[in-house]
Design a protein around this motif. Structure first.
Motif, PDB file in Angstrom:
ATOM      1  N   HIS A  46       0.844  -1.201   0.000  1.00 51.52           N
ATOM      2  CA  HIS A  46       0.000   0.000   0.000  1.00 51.52           C
ATOM      3  C   HIS A  46       0.883   1.256   0.000  1.00 51.52           C
ATOM      4  CE1 HIS A  46      -3.359   2.647   0.768  1.00 51.52           C
ATOM      5  NE2 HIS A  46      -2.678   3.175   1.761  1.00 51.52           N
ATOM      6  N   LEU A  47       1.934   1.217   0.789  1.00 51.22           N
ATOM      7  CA  LEU A  47       2.866   2.336   0.891  1.00 51.22           C
ATOM      8  C   LEU A  47       3.485   2.654  -0.475  1.00 51.22           C
ATOM      9  CD1 LEU A  47       4.127   4.071   3.211  1.00 51.22           C
ATOM     10  CD2 LEU A  47       6.002   2.463   3.189  1.00 51.22           C
ATOM     11  N   CYS A  48       3.957   1.627  -1.170  1.00 50.41           N
ATOM     12  CA  CYS A  48       4.568   1.820  -2.494  1.00 50.41           C
ATOM     13  C   CYS A  48       3.566   2.397  -3.481  1.00 50.41           C
ATOM     14  CB  CYS A  48       5.121   0.499  -3.029  1.00 50.41           C
ATOM     15  SG  CYS A  48       6.604  -0.036  -2.178  1.00 50.41           S
ATOM     16  N   ARG A  49       2.361   1.874  -3.458  1.00 54.56           N
ATOM     17  CA  ARG A  49       1.316   2.340  -4.372  1.00 54.56           C
ATOM     18  C   ARG A  49       0.956   3.802  -4.076  1.00 54.56           C
ATOM     19  NH1 ARG A  49      -1.760  -1.694  -3.674  1.00 54.56           N
ATOM     20  NH2 ARG A  49      -3.047  -0.752  -2.082  1.00 54.56           N
ATOM     21  N   ALA A  50       0.765   4.121  -2.808  1.00 53.14           N
ATOM     22  CA  ALA A  50       0.408   5.493  -2.411  1.00 53.14           C
ATOM     23  C   ALA A  50       1.524   6.469  -2.771  1.00 53.14           C
ATOM     24  CB  ALA A  50       0.114   5.552  -0.916  1.00 53.14           C
ATOM     25  N   PHE A  51       2.762   6.063  -2.527  1.00 55.78           N
ATOM     26  CA  PHE A  51       3.906   6.923  -2.810  1.00 55.78           C
ATOM     27  C   PHE A  51       3.991   7.214  -4.309  1.00 55.78           C
ATOM     28  CE2 PHE A  51       8.266   8.121  -3.559  1.00 55.78           C
ATOM     29  CZ  PHE A  51       8.564   8.911  -2.463  1.00 55.78           C
ATOM     30  N   LYS A  52       3.885   6.168  -5.109  1.00 53.64           N
ATOM     31  CA  LYS A  52       3.988   6.327  -6.569  1.00 53.64           C
ATOM     32  C   LYS A  52       2.826   7.176  -7.107  1.00 53.64           C
ATOM     33  CE  LYS A  52       5.382   4.566 -10.757  1.00 53.64           C
ATOM     34  NZ  LYS A  52       6.460   3.891 -11.336  1.00 53.64           N
ATOM     35  N   THR A  53       1.634   6.958  -6.569  1.00 51.47           N
ATOM     36  CA  THR A  53       0.462   7.731  -6.993  1.00 51.47           C
ATOM     37  C   THR A  53       0.665   9.212  -6.673  1.00 51.47           C
ATOM     38  OG1 THR A  53      -1.008   5.858  -6.668  1.00 51.47           O
ATOM     39  CG2 THR A  53      -2.026   8.031  -6.683  1.00 51.47           C
ATOM     40  N   HIS A  54       1.150   9.501  -5.483  1.00 44.87           N
ATOM     41  CA  HIS A  54       1.310  10.890  -5.038  1.00 44.87           C
ATOM     42  C   HIS A  54       2.510  11.581  -5.685  1.00 44.87           C
ATOM     43  CE1 HIS A  54       1.173  14.387  -2.437  1.00 44.87           C
ATOM     44  NE2 HIS A  54       2.452  14.208  -2.170  1.00 44.87           N
ATOM     45  N   ASN A  55       3.615  10.839  -5.861  1.00 46.09           N
ATOM     46  CA  ASN A  55       4.867  11.471  -6.273  1.00 46.09           C
ATOM     47  C   ASN A  55       5.308  11.140  -7.695  1.00 46.09           C
ATOM     48  OD1 ASN A  55       5.456  12.699  -3.611  1.00 46.09           O
ATOM     49  ND2 ASN A  55       5.491  10.568  -2.977  1.00 46.09           N
ATOM     50  N   GLY A  56       4.659  10.165  -8.323  1.00 45.72           N
ATOM     51  CA  GLY A  56       5.009   9.831  -9.699  1.00 45.72           C
ATOM     52  C   GLY A  56       6.319   9.086  -9.863  1.00 45.72           C
ATOM     53  N   ILE A  57       6.866   8.582  -8.773  1.00 47.33           N
ATOM     54  CA  ILE A  57       8.134   7.853  -8.794  1.00 47.33           C
ATOM     55  C   ILE A  57       8.076   6.804  -7.685  1.00 47.33           C
ATOM     56  CG2 ILE A  57       9.265   9.532  -7.264  1.00 47.33           C
ATOM     57  CD1 ILE A  57      11.874   9.095  -8.778  1.00 47.33           C
ATOM     58  N   SER A  58       8.815   5.720  -7.850  1.00 47.85           N
ATOM     59  CA  SER A  58       8.833   4.694  -6.797  1.00 47.85           C
ATOM     60  C   SER A  58       9.646   5.185  -5.601  1.00 47.85           C
ATOM     61  CB  SER A  58       9.454   3.398  -7.326  1.00 47.85           C
ATOM     62  OG  SER A  58      10.850   3.584  -7.539  1.00 47.85           O
ATOM     63  N   ILE A  59       9.436   4.575  -4.461  1.00 47.31           N
ATOM     64  CA  ILE A  59      10.202   4.937  -3.257  1.00 47.31           C
ATOM     65  C   ILE A  59      11.689   4.732  -3.519  1.00 47.31           C
ATOM     66  CG2 ILE A  59      10.702   4.289  -0.866  1.00 47.31           C
ATOM     67  CD1 ILE A  59       7.713   3.697  -0.514  1.00 47.31           C
ATOM     68  N   HIS A  60      12.028   3.579  -4.079  1.00 50.91           N
ATOM     69  CA  HIS A  60      13.429   3.268  -4.363  1.00 50.91           C
ATOM     70  C   HIS A  60      14.029   4.300  -5.327  1.00 50.91           C
ATOM     71  CE1 HIS A  60      16.995   0.823  -4.848  1.00 50.91           C
ATOM     72  NE2 HIS A  60      16.840   0.890  -6.163  1.00 50.91           N
ATOM     73  N   GLY A  61      13.287   4.630  -6.383  1.00 48.44           N
ATOM     74  CA  GLY A  61      13.754   5.623  -7.348  1.00 48.44           C
ATOM     75  C   GLY A  61      13.963   6.984  -6.704  1.00 48.44           C
ATOM     76  N   TYR A  62      13.050   7.359  -5.819  1.00 46.06           N
ATOM     77  CA  TYR A  62      13.149   8.645  -5.129  1.00 46.06           C
ATOM     78  C   TYR A  62      14.386   8.684  -4.224  1.00 46.06           C
ATOM     79  CZ  TYR A  62      12.104  12.608  -2.142  1.00 46.06           C
ATOM     80  OH  TYR A  62      12.187  13.790  -1.452  1.00 46.06           O
ATOM     81  N   ILE A  63      14.580   7.615  -3.457  1.00 45.36           N
ATOM     82  CA  ILE A  63      15.740   7.550  -2.546  1.00 45.36           C
ATOM     83  C   ILE A  63      17.033   7.653  -3.346  1.00 45.36           C
ATOM     84  CG2 ILE A  63      17.031   6.036  -0.984  1.00 45.36           C
ATOM     85  CD1 ILE A  63      14.270   5.036   0.042  1.00 45.36           C
ATOM     86  N   ASN A  64      17.141   6.879  -4.419  1.00 44.71           N
ATOM     87  CA  ASN A  64      18.352   6.942  -5.247  1.00 44.71           C
ATOM     88  C   ASN A  64      18.557   8.331  -5.821  1.00 44.71           C
ATOM     89  OD1 ASN A  64      19.437   4.426  -4.884  1.00 44.71           O
ATOM     90  ND2 ASN A  64      18.546   3.560  -6.735  1.00 44.71           N
ATOM     91  N   HIS A  65      17.489   8.937  -6.332  1.00 49.27           N
ATOM     92  CA  HIS A  65      17.573  10.280  -6.910  1.00 49.27           C
ATOM     93  C   HIS A  65      18.100  11.282  -5.878  1.00 49.27           C
ATOM     94  CE1 HIS A  65      16.461  13.863  -9.161  1.00 49.27           C
ATOM     95  NE2 HIS A  65      15.757  14.264  -8.118  1.00 49.27           N
ATOM     96  N   LYS A  66      17.531  11.279  -4.690  1.00 50.13           N
ATOM     97  CA  LYS A  66      17.948  12.220  -3.644  1.00 50.13           C
ATOM     98  C   LYS A  66      19.380  11.961  -3.201  1.00 50.13           C
ATOM     99  CE  LYS A  66      14.823  15.111  -2.592  1.00 50.13           C
ATOM    100  NZ  LYS A  66      14.944  16.462  -3.123  1.00 50.13           N
ATOM    101  N   ARG A  67      19.745  10.696  -3.050  1.00 50.18           N
ATOM    102  CA  ARG A  67      21.112  10.374  -2.625  1.00 50.18           C
ATOM    103  C   ARG A  67      22.136  10.814  -3.672  1.00 50.18           C
ATOM    104  NH1 ARG A  67      20.204   4.424   0.143  1.00 50.18           N
ATOM    105  NH2 ARG A  67      19.498   5.239   2.150  1.00 50.18           N
ATOM    106  N   VAL A  68      21.827  10.588  -4.943  1.00 49.42           N
ATOM    107  CA  VAL A  68      22.752  10.980  -6.008  1.00 49.42           C
ATOM    108  C   VAL A  68      22.902  12.503  -6.041  1.00 49.42           C
ATOM    109  CG1 VAL A  68      23.048  11.065  -8.526  1.00 49.42           C
ATOM    110  CG2 VAL A  68      22.473   8.909  -7.424  1.00 49.42           C
ATOM    111  N   MET A  69      21.788  13.225  -5.867  1.00 43.31           N
ATOM    112  CA  MET A  69      21.864  14.688  -5.835  1.00 43.31           C
ATOM    113  C   MET A  69      22.735  15.168  -4.670  1.00 43.31           C
ATOM    114  SD  MET A  69      18.000  15.938  -6.783  1.00 43.31           S
ATOM    115  CE  MET A  69      18.302  17.514  -6.012  1.00 43.31           C
ATOM    116  N   TYR A  70      22.560  14.540  -3.516  1.00 46.42           N
ATOM    117  CA  TYR A  70      23.338  14.905  -2.330  1.00 46.42           C
ATOM    118  C   TYR A  70      24.815  14.579  -2.552  1.00 46.42           C
ATOM    119  CZ  TYR A  70      24.488  15.072   2.698  1.00 46.42           C
ATOM    120  OH  TYR A  70      25.040  15.354   3.915  1.00 46.42           O
TER     121      TYR A  70
END
Length: 115
Positions: A46-70
């Motif tokens: 449910h968490l993965c589905r809600a996150f992707k629906t709200h943010n347009g990206i998977s949790i894993h994809g978001y974490i990687n994106h933020k870490r790479v930017m940092y």
């Protein structure tokens, strides 16, 4: 019913926003879906589905994106790529290298050598 669906969508959106805030606070830590499931008292599916629906990206994809930017910011400040990778929470350099390349189209070393 329409009313019930509206309530559900608001809750999903709120959950997606809450997870974003939480990840912003602990992006460098070892974050697993199991941990998030326990923290938010919601099934990881449910968490993965809600996150992707709200943010347009998977949790894993978001974490990687933020870490790479940092990590990119740390490299810009003179940090070595491997030190930056570990500081931002990547478990191994090869995962960081792949994520960095996917995000920016060049390797961390090539990025560091840019004028």
């Amino acid at each position: 019913s329409e009313k019930k669906r509206g309530y559900y969508e608001r809750n999903e959106s709120e959950l997606g926003a809450r997870v974003i805030r939480y990840l912003g606070e602990c992006i460098t830590k070892n974050i697993t879906l199991d941990h998030l499931e326990k923290y938010f008292f919601v099934s990881k599916y449910h968490l993965c589905r809600a996150f992707k629906t709200h943010n347009g990206i998977s949790i894993h994809g978001y974490i990687n994106h933020k870490r790479v930017m940092y990590a990119k910011q740390l490299i810009e400040q003179g940090e070595t790529a491997s030190a930056a990778a570990y500081k931002v929470g990547f478990g191994d350099y090869s995962a960081f290298y792949r994520a960095f390349r996917r995000e920016y189209g060049i390797s961390p070393r090539q990025y560091r050598q840019l004028p």
